[in-house]
Design an enzyme around this catalytic site. Sequence first.
Site, mmCIF file in Angstrom:
data_model
loop_
_atom_site.group_PDB
_atom_site.id
_atom_site.type_symbol
_atom_site.label_atom_id
_atom_site.label_comp_id
_atom_site.label_asym_id
_atom_site.label_seq_id
_atom_site.Cartn_x
_atom_site.Cartn_y
_atom_site.Cartn_z
ATOM 1 N N GLY A 10 26.710 -30.940 28.049
ATOM 2 C CA GLY A 10 25.864 -30.696 26.862
ATOM 3 C C GLY A 10 26.520 -29.758 25.869
ATOM 4 N N ASN A 83 24.381 -27.559 31.819
ATOM 5 C CA ASN A 83 23.528 -27.238 30.667
ATOM 6 C C ASN A 83 22.830 -28.467 30.070
ATOM 7 O OD1 ASN A 83 22.852 -25.699 28.031
ATOM 8 N ND2 ASN A 83 24.215 -27.338 27.325
ATOM 9 N N SER A 136 15.076 -22.690 32.661
ATOM 10 C CA SER A 136 14.192 -22.360 31.527
ATOM 11 C C SER A 136 13.065 -21.481 32.040
ATOM 12 C CB SER A 136 13.591 -23.658 30.970
ATOM 13 O OG SER A 136 12.547 -23.393 30.065
ATOM 14 N N TYR A 149 8.354 -31.816 31.935
ATOM 15 C CA TYR A 149 9.504 -30.953 31.615
ATOM 16 C C TYR A 149 9.491 -29.739 32.546
ATOM 17 C CZ TYR A 149 12.775 -27.897 29.215
ATOM 18 O OH TYR A 149 13.833 -27.049 28.931
ATOM 19 N N LYS A 153 12.326 -28.550 35.355
ATOM 20 C CA LYS A 153 12.990 -27.241 35.401
ATOM 21 C C LYS A 153 12.607 -26.466 36.672
ATOM 22 C CE LYS A 153 15.586 -27.467 31.737
ATOM 23 N NZ LYS A 153 17.054 -27.444 31.841
HETATM 24 P P1 NDP Z 1 20.255 -29.274 22.450
HETATM 25 O O1 NDP Z 1 19.414 -30.461 22.205
HETATM 26 O O2 NDP Z 1 20.837 -28.567 21.271
HETATM 27 O O3 NDP Z 1 21.456 -29.638 23.442
HETATM 28 C C1 NDP Z 1 21.272 -30.505 24.525
HETATM 29 C C2 NDP Z 1 22.639 -30.940 25.036
HETATM 30 O O4 NDP Z 1 22.438 -31.776 26.189
HETATM 31 C C3 NDP Z 1 23.418 -31.764 24.013
HETATM 32 O O5 NDP Z 1 24.754 -31.345 23.991
HETATM 33 C C4 NDP Z 1 23.313 -33.179 24.534
HETATM 34 O O6 NDP Z 1 24.494 -33.904 24.242
HETATM 35 C C5 NDP Z 1 23.209 -32.951 26.046
HETATM 36 N N1 NDP Z 1 22.547 -34.085 26.677
HETATM 37 C C6 NDP Z 1 21.259 -34.480 26.531
HETATM 38 N N2 NDP Z 1 21.035 -35.606 27.207
HETATM 39 C C7 NDP Z 1 22.219 -35.950 27.790
HETATM 40 C C8 NDP Z 1 22.634 -37.040 28.590
HETATM 41 N N3 NDP Z 1 21.784 -38.029 28.945
HETATM 42 N N4 NDP Z 1 23.920 -37.086 29.019
HETATM 43 C C9 NDP Z 1 24.783 -36.118 28.667
HETATM 44 N N5 NDP Z 1 24.461 -35.061 27.903
HETATM 45 C C10 NDP Z 1 23.186 -34.996 27.456
HETATM 46 O O7 NDP Z 1 19.361 -28.274 23.297
HETATM 47 P P2 NDP Z 1 19.646 -26.839 23.965
HETATM 48 O O8 NDP Z 1 21.001 -26.365 23.667
HETATM 49 O O9 NDP Z 1 18.502 -25.984 23.625
HETATM 50 O O10 NDP Z 1 19.492 -27.233 25.502
HETATM 51 C C11 NDP Z 1 20.482 -26.950 26.481
HETATM 52 C C12 NDP Z 1 19.771 -26.651 27.795
HETATM 53 O O11 NDP Z 1 18.972 -25.486 27.635
HETATM 54 C C13 NDP Z 1 18.837 -27.756 28.267
HETATM 55 O O12 NDP Z 1 18.981 -27.893 29.670
HETATM 56 C C14 NDP Z 1 17.462 -27.205 27.931
HETATM 57 O O13 NDP Z 1 16.460 -27.712 28.783
HETATM 58 C C15 NDP Z 1 17.687 -25.729 28.155
HETATM 59 N N6 NDP Z 1 16.749 -24.818 27.520
HETATM 60 C C16 NDP Z 1 16.547 -24.850 26.164
HETATM 61 C C17 NDP Z 1 15.638 -23.975 25.584
HETATM 62 C C18 NDP Z 1 15.319 -23.996 24.137
HETATM 63 O O14 NDP Z 1 14.273 -23.423 23.740
HETATM 64 N N7 NDP Z 1 16.140 -24.573 23.274
HETATM 65 C C19 NDP Z 1 14.953 -22.966 26.391
HETATM 66 C C20 NDP Z 1 15.220 -23.046 27.800
HETATM 67 C C21 NDP Z 1 16.103 -23.915 28.330
HETATM 68 P P3 NDP Z 1 24.544 -35.433 23.710
HETATM 69 O O15 NDP Z 1 23.248 -35.701 23.012
HETATM 70 O O16 NDP Z 1 25.733 -35.455 22.815
HETATM 71 O O17 NDP Z 1 24.737 -36.232 24.946
HETATM 72 C C1 8X3 Z 2 12.582 -24.725 26.660
HETATM 73 C C2 8X3 Z 2 11.580 -23.653 26.385
HETATM 74 O O1 8X3 Z 2 9.091 -23.152 26.230
HETATM 75 O O2 8X3 Z 2 9.890 -25.179 25.152
HETATM 76 O O3 8X3 Z 2 12.866 -24.823 28.008
HETATM 77 O O4 8X3 Z 2 9.736 -25.055 27.543
HETATM 78 S S1 8X3 Z 2 10.005 -24.304 26.329
#
Ligand code: NDP
Ligand code: 8X3
Length: 250
Positions: A10, A83, A136, A149, A153
Amino acid sequence: MSKPIALITGATSGIGEATARILSKDYRLIICGRRKDRLEKLRDELETDVQILSFDVREKEAVFNAIASLADEWQIIDTLINNAGNAHGLDLIQEGNTDDWDAMLDINVKGLLYVSKAILPKMVDRKKGHIVNISSIAGLEVYPRGNVYCASKHAVDALTKGMRMDLNEHGIKVTSIDPGLVETEFSEVRFKGDSKRAKQVYQNYTPLTAQDVAETIEFVLNRPAHVMIGDVLILPTDQASSTIVNKKSK
Ligand code: NDP
Ligand code: 8X3
């Protein structure tokens, strides 16, 4: 001595991309994601040796083939940042979309397992390695409409604990990073491109940035060999729990 190798799933946006930028100081990187154009652009910007692997973490064979395609020296992966993941939808359970459920469980849980399975044997052989699972606050709490979701997690939280137990005798560190609200493309994905709704998630308070989380990951990785940070809950100052956010702060 050559720099250690970190593989980040990711890495095309948000937390993964910010982590790649920070770790590029001290690591050679394998950056992963489906959007190859973004991976190529990031590789060109980073001042370290970078390999690109473009695959969907849901596709088991694609995951194993991608890792196996790396040259021998790149297969010695010191650090794995699991990630890749997203939320899909924010529906009541009785109204949930089964495609969204499949996506969250297949990507956030099974994808993390496939990537780990592809990399772990060599860590076990070397009795060395660090796995950082991006969970998360949703892995620690459940909130209304978060149902699947949160379940995905919570599964990541259980897998982190299970990995730590099973890998204990092999000297492999396992860390969970549990962010609260971070402004990335996360909400764009959750709300299927509805940018207005996505923006609203981050209005009237100060959310975390991807950089904040990446700096925390860097800190965790830089502890001495005998120190393993098990679990880090990282929240915006304006957030007390999944459902309590001070939206009067701005
Ligand atoms: P983004 O949407 O910015 O990034 C998500 C990343 O995951 C992208 O690089 C995407 O790449 C990759 N991804 C998604 N689906 C696939 C797939 N099927 N195969 C390969 N890669 C995939 O979100 P975040 O940076 O916020 O999220 C990163 C992590 O952090 C996640 O696990 C999310 O659950 C977690 N998180 C996020 C929070 C938030 O509030 N933003 C809070 C807590 C946790 P591509 O689409 O190019 O494949
Ligand atoms: C992402 C944070 O609060 O949207 O994991 O679930 S929340």
